[in-house]
Write a protein that holds these residues in place. Structure first.
Motif, PDB file in Angstrom:
ATOM      1  N   GLU A 156     -36.374  -5.295 -43.783  1.00  0.00           N
ATOM      2  CA  GLU A 156     -35.075  -5.629 -43.213  1.00  0.00           C
ATOM      3  C   GLU A 156     -35.288  -6.665 -42.113  1.00  0.00           C
ATOM      4  O   GLU A 156     -36.129  -6.483 -41.224  1.00  0.00           O
ATOM      5  CB  GLU A 156     -34.396  -4.400 -42.616  1.00  0.00           C
ATOM      6  CG  GLU A 156     -33.051  -4.699 -41.964  1.00  0.00           C
ATOM      7  CD  GLU A 156     -32.494  -3.518 -41.181  1.00  0.00           C
ATOM      8  OE1 GLU A 156     -31.360  -3.635 -40.673  1.00  0.00           O
ATOM      9  OE2 GLU A 156     -33.198  -2.489 -41.058  1.00  0.00           O
ATOM     10  N   VAL A 157     -34.544  -7.766 -42.179  1.00  0.00           N
ATOM     11  CA  VAL A 157     -34.564  -8.770 -41.124  1.00  0.00           C
ATOM     12  C   VAL A 157     -33.245  -8.672 -40.376  1.00  0.00           C
ATOM     13  O   VAL A 157     -32.164  -8.730 -40.983  1.00  0.00           O
ATOM     14  CB  VAL A 157     -34.758 -10.185 -41.699  1.00  0.00           C
ATOM     15  CG1 VAL A 157     -34.597 -11.225 -40.598  1.00  0.00           C
ATOM     16  CG2 VAL A 157     -36.127 -10.317 -42.345  1.00  0.00           C
ATOM     17  N   ARG A 158     -33.345  -8.535 -39.050  1.00  0.00           N
ATOM     18  CA  ARG A 158     -32.147  -8.399 -38.211  1.00  0.00           C
ATOM     19  C   ARG A 158     -31.934  -9.688 -37.424  1.00  0.00           C
ATOM     20  O   ARG A 158     -32.827 -10.116 -36.689  1.00  0.00           O
ATOM     21  CB  ARG A 158     -32.316  -7.212 -37.257  1.00  0.00           C
ATOM     22  CG  ARG A 158     -32.461  -5.881 -37.991  1.00  0.00           C
ATOM     23  CD  ARG A 158     -32.801  -4.747 -37.043  1.00  0.00           C
ATOM     24  NE  ARG A 158     -32.932  -3.478 -37.757  1.00  0.00           N
ATOM     25  CZ  ARG A 158     -33.369  -2.344 -37.200  1.00  0.00           C
ATOM     26  NH1 ARG A 158     -33.717  -2.322 -35.909  1.00  0.00           N
ATOM     27  NH2 ARG A 158     -33.450  -1.245 -37.924  1.00  0.00           N
ATOM     28  N   LEU A 159     -30.760 -10.278 -37.582  1.00  0.00           N
ATOM     29  CA  LEU A 159     -30.399 -11.531 -36.921  1.00  0.00           C
ATOM     30  C   LEU A 159     -29.311 -11.272 -35.896  1.00  0.00           C
ATOM     31  O   LEU A 159     -28.253 -10.725 -36.235  1.00  0.00           O
ATOM     32  CB  LEU A 159     -29.907 -12.547 -37.962  1.00  0.00           C
ATOM     33  CG  LEU A 159     -29.220 -13.810 -37.433  1.00  0.00           C
ATOM     34  CD1 LEU A 159     -30.191 -14.647 -36.606  1.00  0.00           C
ATOM     35  CD2 LEU A 159     -28.643 -14.631 -38.588  1.00  0.00           C
ATOM     36  N   ASN A 160     -29.545 -11.692 -34.654  1.00  0.00           N
ATOM     37  CA  ASN A 160     -28.571 -11.562 -33.573  1.00  0.00           C
ATOM     38  C   ASN A 160     -27.812 -12.876 -33.412  1.00  0.00           C
ATOM     39  O   ASN A 160     -28.348 -13.856 -32.900  1.00  0.00           O
ATOM     40  CB  ASN A 160     -29.299 -11.193 -32.274  1.00  0.00           C
ATOM     41  CG  ASN A 160     -28.343 -11.053 -31.095  1.00  0.00           C
ATOM     42  OD1 ASN A 160     -27.122 -11.126 -31.245  1.00  0.00           O
ATOM     43  ND2 ASN A 160     -28.904 -10.853 -29.920  1.00  0.00           N
ATOM     44  N   GLN A 220     -35.526  -9.459 -35.227  1.00  0.00           N
ATOM     45  CA  GLN A 220     -36.738  -8.699 -35.458  1.00  0.00           C
ATOM     46  C   GLN A 220     -36.765  -8.193 -36.886  1.00  0.00           C
ATOM     47  O   GLN A 220     -35.760  -8.234 -37.597  1.00  0.00           O
ATOM     48  CB  GLN A 220     -36.831  -7.524 -34.472  1.00  0.00           C
ATOM     49  CG  GLN A 220     -35.683  -6.547 -34.570  1.00  0.00           C
ATOM     50  CD  GLN A 220     -35.716  -5.491 -33.474  1.00  0.00           C
ATOM     51  OE1 GLN A 220     -36.444  -5.603 -32.511  1.00  0.00           O
ATOM     52  NE2 GLN A 220     -34.909  -4.450 -33.634  1.00  0.00           N
ATOM     53  N   VAL A 221     -37.941  -7.708 -37.271  1.00  0.00           N
ATOM     54  CA  VAL A 221     -38.147  -7.170 -38.613  1.00  0.00           C
ATOM     55  C   VAL A 221     -38.291  -5.660 -38.510  1.00  0.00           C
ATOM     56  O   VAL A 221     -38.948  -5.150 -37.589  1.00  0.00           O
ATOM     57  CB  VAL A 221     -39.401  -7.780 -39.263  1.00  0.00           C
ATOM     58  CG1 VAL A 221     -39.615  -7.214 -40.668  1.00  0.00           C
ATOM     59  CG2 VAL A 221     -39.299  -9.303 -39.307  1.00  0.00           C
ATOM     60  N   ALA A 222     -37.668  -4.938 -39.437  1.00  0.00           N
ATOM     61  CA  ALA A 222     -37.729  -3.487 -39.444  1.00  0.00           C
ATOM     62  C   ALA A 222     -38.018  -2.986 -40.852  1.00  0.00           C
ATOM     63  O   ALA A 222     -37.899  -3.732 -41.833  1.00  0.00           O
ATOM     64  CB  ALA A 222     -36.412  -2.893 -38.931  1.00  0.00           C
ATOM     65  N   ALA A 223     -38.387  -1.718 -40.947  1.00  0.00           N
ATOM     66  CA  ALA A 223     -38.521  -1.099 -42.264  1.00  0.00           C
ATOM     67  C   ALA A 223     -37.134  -1.013 -42.896  1.00  0.00           C
ATOM     68  O   ALA A 223     -36.145  -0.737 -42.219  1.00  0.00           O
ATOM     69  CB  ALA A 223     -39.145   0.285 -42.128  1.00  0.00           C
ATOM     70  N   GLY A 224     -37.052  -1.280 -44.147  1.00  0.00           N
ATOM     71  CA  GLY A 224     -35.775  -1.283 -44.843  1.00  0.00           C
ATOM     72  C   GLY A 224     -35.715  -2.442 -45.806  1.00  0.00           C
ATOM     73  O   GLY A 224     -36.753  -2.864 -46.336  1.00  0.00           O
TER      74      GLY A 224
END
Length: 329
Positions: free
Chosen positions: A235-239, A303-307
Motif C-alpha cells: 500500500e502506498v499512502r499519498l498525502n 509512506q509505504v505500508a503493508a496492504g
C-alpha cells in the motif's frame, strides 16, 4: 494546409538527421542497423515513448519544442531507473503540415538537446502520413549491472518522495490552450514546462543508489504511485496536503474555491516528468542533503505500508480520486 516544400525521405535523413548521428555506432545512418559495443559490468537499459499531435502536443506547438519534449520524456524514464543515457532511435511520421522548415526545426531541437544531455542519434525511420504527425523515440542508457531501479522494490516502512513540482504539466497544457488567467511570466513558465520538461538526470545517481522503487511522473503522480504499489504488492499512502507546487501553480491554487479538488487535479494531471520513489527512512537525511547540494527540491509525500493499492489522504482522511491519471484506450 499541406506543406508545399516537403523533401524526400533520403534528403531528410542525409541533410537533417545524419548530422545528429553517433560518430561511431550509427554507421552514418547509411545502414539498416546500428552496432553497439558491449560495456562490461553494465546493463543496457531501454525505454520507448511515442507522442501524437492532438494528444501529447498541440497542433500549433513549434516542432523544435516537440522534438525536445520527445527526447526529454524518454530521458526522464532513464533518470527514474538511475541510468546514464547515451543514445536513441527515432521514428518520424510526418504529417502534411511538416514541410522542410518544420523538419529543419525538429532537427534543430534535437541537436540542441543532444548537446545539453550528451546523447546521439543511432538510427530509426521516417515516413509520411495523411493523419496527424506522430513521433516515437527509443532511448538507451547504462546502469551498473543489477542496479536498475525497479517499480517492484517498495517495502512497508519505506518513505515516499518526489522531486521538483507537481501539477505544472497539467497547468502548462491549460495555459497553452488559453484556459488560465495568470500573469504572463507565470503563464510562460507553465507553458515552457509543458513543452520542454526537464528530466531529472541530476538526481538519477541518488535514485540508483538509494531508491527501493522509482518511476517517472508521466501519467499523473497518483497513477504512477499506484503502479509502484501494484508492482511491489504494497500500500502506498499519498498525502495531498504536502503536494509540492511551483510559484506559478501556487498562484493558480490561491484562487481556487475547492482546494481539495484542485490538488486532486494536479495529482492526476501528468506530464510532470519528476521522479517519484520510495526509500528507507534511514536514508532520508542523506537524500535531503544531496538534493539541496544539487539544487533539487525533494518532498516527502507519503509512506509505504503493508496492504495493497494507493491510498490518498486530504486533511488526514482517506479520499477517493475521481481520476488517478492518464490512460490510453
Amino acid at each position: 494546409m499541406p506543406a508545399l516544400d516537403v523533401a524526400g525521405e533520403f534528403e531528410t535523413i542525409d541533410t537533417l538527421l545524419a548530422p545528429l548521428a553517433h560518430p561511431e555506432w550509427a554507421r552514418g545512418l547509411r545502414d539498416d542497423v546500428a552496432a553497439l559495443p558491449s560495456r562490461p559490468g553494465f546493463d543496457l537499459v531501454l525505454t520507448k515513448d511515442a507522442i501524437v499531435e492532438g494528444v501529447h502536443f498541440l497542433p500549433d506547438d513549434p516542432l523544435d519544442a516537440v522534438a525536445r519534449k520527445l527526447l526529454r520524456v524518454n530521458l526522464s524514464d532513464l533518470a527514474a531507473k538511475g541510468a546514464e543515457p547515451f543514445g536513441y532511435l527515432l521514428g518520424c511520421q510526418w504529417s502534411e503540415r511538416c514541410g522542410w522548415p518544420e523538419r529543419q526545426a525538429f532537427a534543430a531541437g534535437l541537436a540542441e538537446d543532444q548537446a545539453t544531455f550528451g546523447v546521439h542519434l543511432l538510427g530509426g525511420d521516417t515516413v509520411s502520413t495523411p493523419g496527424p504527425a506522430a513521433f516515437s523515440l527509443t532511448a538507451l542508457g547504462w546502469t551498473p549491472a543489477g542496479r536498475t531501479v525497479p517499480r517492484s522494490g517498495a517495502r512497508p516502512g519505506d518513505l515516499v518522495f518526489v522531486t521538483g513540482h507537481i501539477g505544472d504539466g497539467r497547468l502548462g497544457l491549460r495555459a497553452a490552450r488559453g484556459e488560465l488567467s495568470l500573469d504572463p511570466e507565470r503563464l510562460d513558465a507553465l507553458i515552457a514546462h509543458y513543452r520542454t520538461p526537464v528530466p531529472r538526470l541530476d538526481f538519477a545517481e541518488m535514485v540508483r543508489d538509494h531508491a527501493t522503487a522509482a518511476i517517472d511522473v508521466s501519467d499523473g503522480l497518483a497513477a504512477d504511485l499506484a503502479h509502484i504499489a501494484r508492482a511491489s504488492s504494497v500500500e502506498v499512502r499519498l498525502n495531498l496536503n504536502v503536494l509540492p507546487l511551483s510559484a506559478a501553480a501556487q498562484a493558480w491554487f490561491a484562487d481556487r474555491v475547492d482546494p481539495q479538488l484542485s490538488l486532486e487535479e494536479l495529482a492526476a494531471g501528468g506530464d510532470d516528468y519528476e521522479i517519484a520513489f520510495t526509500a528507507d527512512p534511514r536514508d532520508e537525511d542523506l537524500l535531503r542533503r544531496e538534493a539541496e547540494r544539487r539544487l533539487v527540491r525533494l518532498t516527502l509525500i507519503g509512506q509505504v505500508a503493508a496492504g495493497e493499492g494507493l491510498t490518498v489522504t486530504y486533511d488526514g482522511r482517506p479520499i477517493t480520486l475521481a481520476r488517478a491519471g492518464w490512460t490510453h484506450g
